[in-house]
Design a protein around this motif. Structure first.
Motif, PDB file in Angstrom:
ATOM      1  N   PRO A 121       0.853  -1.228  -0.055  1.00 47.25           N
ATOM      2  CA  PRO A 121       0.094   0.052  -0.106  1.00 47.25           C
ATOM      3  C   PRO A 121       0.801   1.219  -0.052  1.00 47.25           C
ATOM      4  CG  PRO A 121      -0.910  -1.398   1.501  1.00 47.25           C
ATOM      5  CD  PRO A 121       0.316  -2.152   0.930  1.00 47.25           C
TER       6      PRO A 121
ATOM      7  N   ASN B 214       1.527   6.153  -1.538  1.00 41.21           N
ATOM      8  CA  ASN B 214       1.459   7.176  -0.509  1.00 41.21           C
ATOM      9  C   ASN B 214       1.620   8.414  -1.336  1.00 41.21           C
ATOM     10  OD1 ASN B 214       0.960   5.663   1.734  1.00 41.21           O
ATOM     11  ND2 ASN B 214       3.075   5.648   2.291  1.00 41.21           N
TER      12      ASN B 214
ATOM     13  N   ASN C 225      -4.971   8.220   0.487  1.00 38.69           N
ATOM     14  CA  ASN C 225      -5.296   7.587   1.893  1.00 38.69           C
ATOM     15  C   ASN C 225      -6.650   8.395   2.378  1.00 38.69           C
ATOM     16  OD1 ASN C 225      -3.957   9.559   2.843  1.00 38.69           O
ATOM     17  ND2 ASN C 225      -2.338   8.110   3.821  1.00 38.69           N
TER      18      ASN C 225
ATOM     19  N   ASN D 270      -9.714   3.623   1.409  1.00 36.33           N
ATOM     20  CA  ASN D 270      -8.807   2.563   2.013  1.00 36.33           C
ATOM     21  C   ASN D 270      -7.899   1.804   0.820  1.00 36.33           C
ATOM     22  OD1 ASN D 270      -9.884   2.969   4.528  1.00 36.33           O
ATOM     23  ND2 ASN D 270     -11.520   1.585   4.268  1.00 36.33           N
ATOM     24  N   VAL D 271      -6.760   1.762   1.099  1.00 38.25           N
ATOM     25  CA  VAL D 271      -5.829   0.929   0.224  1.00 38.25           C
ATOM     26  C   VAL D 271      -5.446  -0.193   0.952  1.00 38.25           C
ATOM     27  CG1 VAL D 271      -3.630   1.199  -1.036  1.00 38.25           C
ATOM     28  CG2 VAL D 271      -5.028   3.361  -0.803  1.00 38.25           C
TER      29      VAL D 271
END
Length: 184
Positions: free
Chosen positions: A34, A38, A52, A56-57
């Motif tokens: 994930p 970012n 984020n 939701n990752v």
């Protein structure tokens, strides 16, 4: 006074290591993680926000990321943001967004190693710059007669030991990242 300078230099060098880890997180490996997403910014009602904050990752399997938007209307904007990022990813949209991670070729792995080495070299330069600044501060204290020449020599030696420790840590983290990149 020298103890304060040592503590300050260690704090600054630790921040450099944190920055290095952040840089390493952007270097893509063959696995889905994930943190790769970012840096992706999504246009959310006219302003850019981190991915984020609108979704939701997570990891669906070892080669697929799953992005679940908080609002259905954000699917297209998130898809566009991932495509336009410089990560080379092609998401698949439905209710949720799946981001398949292509297996890295040997050439791509070597290119990623070069990027990781560049990040590590930048961290080493930052650590050496911190050392230079602190040694300058120690010399200024000597010039103002606040410390003796012996204290100046001891302080310089201690700062060099701290610098060597952090440079070795950068090398260790680089070796781990390179091993991770080359693992198929």
């Amino acid at each position: 006074m020298i103890n304060d300078l040592k503590k300050d230099s260690e704090d600054r060098m630790n921040k450099t290591l944190e920055s290095l880890e952040h840089g390493f997180a952007k270097v893509r490996t063959g696995r889905a993680h994930p943190s790769i997403l970012n840096g992706v910014m999504v246009s959310y009602y006219g302003s850019d926000v981190p991915l984020n904050q609108v979704a939701n990752v997570g990891v669906e399997d070892s080669r697929t990321l799953l992005v679940q938007p908080f609002e259905r209307s954000m699917v297209a904007a998130i898809d566009k943001a991932i495509r336009e990022s410089d990560l080379g990813l092609n998401p698949i949209s439905a209710d949720a967004i799946r981001v398949p991670m292509a297996a890295l070729t040997e050439e791509t792995r070597r290119d990623m190693q070069k990027v990781a080495r560049n990040e590590a070299e930048n961290a080493k330069v930052a650590i050496r710059n911190i050392r230079r600044d602190v040694l300058g501060d120690i010399k200024a204290l000597l010039k103002e007669k606040e410390i003796s020449e012996d204290e100046e020599r001891r302080g310089s030696d201690e700062i060099q030991k701290i610098t060597d420790k952090f440079v070795a840590e950068v090398d260790k983290r680089l070796a781990a990242k390179e091993a991770e990149l080359m693992k198929v």
